[in-house]
Design a protein around this motif. Structure first.
Motif, mmCIF file in Angstrom:
data_model
loop_
_atom_site.group_PDB
_atom_site.id
_atom_site.type_symbol
_atom_site.label_atom_id
_atom_site.label_comp_id
_atom_site.label_asym_id
_atom_site.label_seq_id
_atom_site.Cartn_x
_atom_site.Cartn_y
_atom_site.Cartn_z
ATOM 1 N N PHE A 188 1.415 5.588 0.107
ATOM 2 C CA PHE A 188 0.921 6.915 0.493
ATOM 3 C C PHE A 188 1.341 7.908 -0.592
ATOM 4 C CE2 PHE A 188 1.843 11.100 2.248
ATOM 5 C CZ PHE A 188 0.679 11.388 2.946
ATOM 6 N N ASP A 248 -3.105 5.222 -1.562
ATOM 7 C CA ASP A 248 -3.826 4.093 -0.965
ATOM 8 C C ASP A 248 -4.267 4.353 0.466
ATOM 9 O OD1 ASP A 248 -3.449 2.674 -3.303
ATOM 10 O OD2 ASP A 248 -1.567 1.789 -2.634
ATOM 11 N N GLY A 249 -3.965 5.506 1.009
ATOM 12 C CA GLY A 249 -4.357 5.818 2.383
ATOM 13 C C GLY A 249 -3.660 7.056 2.877
ATOM 14 N N LYS A 250 -4.373 7.823 3.705
ATOM 15 C CA LYS A 250 -3.819 9.081 4.211
ATOM 16 C C LYS A 250 -3.293 8.958 5.638
ATOM 17 C CE LYS A 250 -5.217 11.304 0.500
ATOM 18 N NZ LYS A 250 -4.270 11.832 -0.514
ATOM 19 N N ASP A 251 -3.538 7.820 6.279
ATOM 20 C CA ASP A 251 -3.097 7.648 7.659
ATOM 21 C C ASP A 251 -2.536 6.241 7.842
ATOM 22 O OD1 ASP A 251 -5.365 5.803 8.722
ATOM 23 O OD2 ASP A 251 -6.446 7.479 7.792
ATOM 24 N N SER A 252 -1.952 6.020 9.006
ATOM 25 C CA SER A 252 -1.256 4.756 9.272
ATOM 26 C C SER A 252 -2.201 3.565 9.235
ATOM 27 C CB SER A 252 -0.568 4.822 10.642
ATOM 28 O OG SER A 252 0.380 5.857 10.685
ATOM 29 N N SER A 292 -8.687 -0.635 -4.878
ATOM 30 C CA SER A 292 -9.927 -0.419 -4.135
ATOM 31 C C SER A 292 -10.894 -1.587 -4.291
ATOM 32 C CB SER A 292 -10.596 0.881 -4.591
ATOM 33 O OG SER A 292 -10.845 0.848 -5.991
ATOM 34 N N LYS A 345 -4.056 -1.454 6.894
ATOM 35 C CA LYS A 345 -5.223 -2.262 6.537
ATOM 36 C C LYS A 345 -5.189 -2.647 5.063
ATOM 37 C CE LYS A 345 -10.232 -1.836 5.964
ATOM 38 N NZ LYS A 345 -11.398 -0.920 6.114
ATOM 39 N N HIS A 346 -4.879 -1.687 4.207
ATOM 40 C CA HIS A 346 -4.882 -1.965 2.773
ATOM 41 C C HIS A 346 -3.704 -2.851 2.366
ATOM 42 C CE1 HIS A 346 -7.434 1.923 2.183
ATOM 43 N NE2 HIS A 346 -8.131 0.909 2.655
ATOM 44 N N SER A 376 -5.071 3.129 7.746
ATOM 45 C CA SER A 376 -5.551 2.818 6.402
ATOM 46 C C SER A 376 -4.482 2.114 5.585
ATOM 47 C CB SER A 376 -5.998 4.102 5.687
ATOM 48 O OG SER A 376 -7.090 4.694 6.353
ATOM 49 N N LEU A 377 -3.252 2.602 5.655
ATOM 50 C CA LEU A 377 -2.171 1.986 4.893
ATOM 51 C C LEU A 377 -1.924 0.542 5.341
ATOM 52 C CD1 LEU A 377 0.376 4.942 4.683
ATOM 53 C CD2 LEU A 377 -0.922 3.954 2.802
ATOM 54 N N ALA A 418 0.863 -1.186 0.000
ATOM 55 C CA ALA A 418 0.000 0.000 0.000
ATOM 56 C C ALA A 418 0.893 1.227 0.000
ATOM 57 C CB ALA A 418 -0.915 0.004 1.223
#
Length: 678
Positions: free
Chosen positions: A372, A375-379, A406, A384-385, A381-382, A370
């Protein structure tokens, strides 16, 4: 504020000096009838002031001992009072009024209860008593108590008279110099000690130390404080390491990873740069851990950790997420190729065999990626993805990597649902078995059935290769395998009780089941519980079962063979084939993988492989089974090659219970495997 502090400091350092000098001079100037009275007064003033300083010092220096419950340090502090000859005893009471530490001059005893102290000077029986509360901000830590006697009064009186008569000027200069020297030597380290204690109490930092070059009570006191701070600092470091680093690998743990990831996101956001989170999960690690033990598994994790650290760039970091999962944080990513270069290095390096305690272990890893900011703006989310994409990589086979998309979120939700449904299925025993016939090469004689597990969810048949990997990952494979074993044995004996001829029932068991310490007992229990004779049960294993644990599997399989259970190798030729285990292990049957059978009549090279497998098996007196036979051409080729048993859609698809019973009834000519080889 600084000026006031300086004044207080000057008063503190010089007050005792001037008082002592004055007390030594005044008796020499008063040669009258008031000498005795003044001497008593001066002596008392000096004694009380000394007591007041002693108790103030004791209050200041005992805070840390009370705070950290260090009775040894407190006792050392009180023992320093032995230099004051007038001090009879001194005590420290904790916040509950219990004695925490005490010092008594030889021959002295505590003669006033703590309840009679009121914070003021008390004179009783020619002794002085003084108490003072020990406070840390608004917290009451305890009470300090000091008692002093007046036994030296007569001696002090004579001393004043002699000094006044013979050495007024000399004593004046000498008293000043000596007292100045003593006060300087005495008060300087005490002041430093008070400052150190205040610094530690205020800042909660324990790195400062005092010079411990003195060889007296104050030196002992300083040494005690320094030692106490060393211990506290060591414990603080240990607590920090436990909170931030993995105990086994010494890699950063989840807590420290989250801090570093948050920091990396902040920097990448400001610099408009890119970072990547790689979620690694070791393939088949559970098999190694369960079969060879956690000690071997831990050693393997250490080797893997060292390999991962060796691959990192200076700007990257790797953490142990837990179990057999690792997370790599890649910063300053300029292009996708940078990520893939590292990922390919990781997969290649971890795929190399590792030697652990004499075992040659093969391990691979699945990697989810993932990035940045896309794929995500925070830890969270990254991570998890990256975790979701790792499972997608694992579903494609071992040693794969996948970038997050996604669309994977829907698959992740589906997988979560599958896990929940499988838990329910195991609890409710919602699975069922299908049976595929195994026939002799003549196509007329039923040799046995292979039991195949099936599962329906909301009326839809879920393919085994879709739900069994999930069963393995969520730790339910052992229970499912045990259920299949019991059901298959019970089904076989029910056919025999119905008057049908006895045949073998083949069951495919995973490596984790075979390597389990209760494997033999579980199989023996299933046979005993159903009443099925061991000779009518065949255990099918893949070659990978022996890849990392031949020394463990050998005794288990031999015990099963001695019991009468047959052992077969399933999907032969597709794993890490090693001919030595064929003669080292009690294997009686080889099942040629369907991928080779499908190529019969299409490729001479493929036919050569199948012929070689059959020749090898025959030379070892083994029974040969051809799987996935679907055409008459394949059957004829296998017959010409002297294959023993045929299994596949050419003769029959997998059958349910009633269909299998009817199929067996129609044939009515069972043939045991040993007669086929003859």
């Amino acid at each position: 504020m600084k000026k006031n502090n300086r004044v207080k400091k000057i008063n503190f350092f010089h007050k005792q000096l001037l008082s002592v000098v004055a007390i030594n001079i005044l008796p020499l100037l008063i040669m009258s009838g008031l000498l005795y009275s003044n001497a008593i007064t001066d002596y008392k003033a000096n004694l009380l002031e000394t007591m007041d300083n002693e108790i103030n010092l004791l209050v200041s220096t005992s805070k840390s001992a009370l705070l950290f419950d260090d009775q040894d340090a407190a006792t050392e502090l009180l023992s320093a009072l032995k230099s004051y000859t007038s001090t009879r005893y001194a005590q420290l009471y904790d916040a509950n009024g219990a004695v925490f530490a005490e010092y008594k001059r030889p021959g002295q005893k505590v003669d006033m209860p703590i309840e009679q102290f009121n914070g003021e000077i008390i004179f009783r029986n020619n002794n002085f008593y003084l108490s003072k509360a020990i406070m840390m901000d608004e917290d009451h830590l305890g009470i300090a108590v000091i008692s002093a006697d007046t036994n030296s009064l007569a001696m002090q009186k004579s001393h004043y008279i002699l000094v006044t008569g013979w050495a007024f000027l000399g004593s004046l200069v000498l008293a000043y110099l000596l007292n100045w020297k003593i006060q300087k030597r005495f008060t300087a380290p005490i002041s430093e000690l008070i400052g150190l204690v205040g610094y530690v109490a205020k800042n909660k930092k324990y790195h400062k130390r005092l010079d411990g070059g003195r060889h007296d009570e104050i030196g002992d006191l300083i040494l005690g404080v320094n030692t106490m701070l060393d211990t506290i600092e060591t414990h603080e470091q240990q607590l920090y390491n436990r909170a931030n680093y993995d105990e086994l690998t010494q890699l950063p743990n989840r807590h420290l990873l989250m801090e570093r990831l948050d920091h990396a996101i902040d920097i990448a956001g400001r610099n408009k740069s890119e970072i990547a989170v790689l979620f690694l999960d070791l393939d088949r690690f559970k098999v190694i851990n369960d079969s060879l033990g956690h000690g071997i598994g831990d050693e393997l994790l250490l080797q893997i950790s060292e390999k991962l650290v060796g691959i990192l760039r200076k700007s990257d970091s790797v953490s142990r997420w837990g179990g057999d999962e690792f997370v790599m944080l890649l910063e300053n990513i300029e292009q996708v190729e940078d990520i893939e270069l590292i990922v390919n290095k990781v997969i290649l390096e971890l795929s190399k065999p590792a030697i652990v305690s004499g075992h040659l272990l093969h391990i691979t890893t699945s990697v989810g990626i993932a990035r940045f900011p896309q794929d995500g703006k925070d830890s969270l989310s990254l991570l998890k993805h990256a975790d979701i994409s790792m499972y997608q990589a694992k579903s494609q086979g071992v040693g794969q990597f996948r970038y997050f998309k996604s669309s994977m979120l829907n698959k992740s939700v589906y997988r979560l649902r599958m896990e929940m449904e499988l838990h329910n299925a195991v609890e409710n025993e919602d699975f069922f078995l299908m049976y595929q016939p195994q026939l002799a090469i003549d196509g007329e004689t039923v040799v046995g059935f292979e039991a195949l597990i099936r599962w329906k969810l909301e009326g839809r048949l879920i393919p085994p290769d879709e739900f069994l990997p999930i069963v393995e990952e969520i730790g339910l494979m052992h229970r499912v395998s045990l259920w299949v074993l019991k059901q298959a044995c019970q089904q076989n004996i029910s056919w025999q009780n119905a008057g049908l001829p006895p045949i073998k029932m083949a069951i495919n068991l995973p490596p984790s089941f075979v390597m389990h310490q209760q494997c033999f007992n579980n199989i023996a229990s299933a046979l005993a519980g159903s009443g099925l004779e061991p000779e009518y049960l065949e255990i099918e294993l893949t070659e990978n079962t022996f890849l990392n644990a031949r020394s463990t599997a050998g005794p288990i399989l031999q015990s099963l063979k001695d019991l009468g259970v047959s052992i077969a190798i399933d999907d032969f030729g597709t794993g890490y084939s090693c001919m030595s285990y064929l003669q080292d292990l009690p294997i009686g049957t080889i099942k040629i993988d369907g991928s080779f059978i499908n190529g019969l009549g299409l490729s001479r090279a493929n036919e050569g492989i199948v012929q070689s497998i059959i020749t090898l098996g025959k030379s070892l007196n083994m029974t040969i089974v051809g799987e996935c036979v679907e055409t008459e051409q394949q059957l004829n080729i296998l017959r010409d090659m002297e294959c023993d048993i045929i299994q596949g859609y050419f003769h029959s698809k997998p059958l349910d219970f009633d269909e299998a019973e009817n199929f067996l009834t129609r044939k009515q000519k069972p043939l045991r495997l040993r007669s086929i080889k003859n």
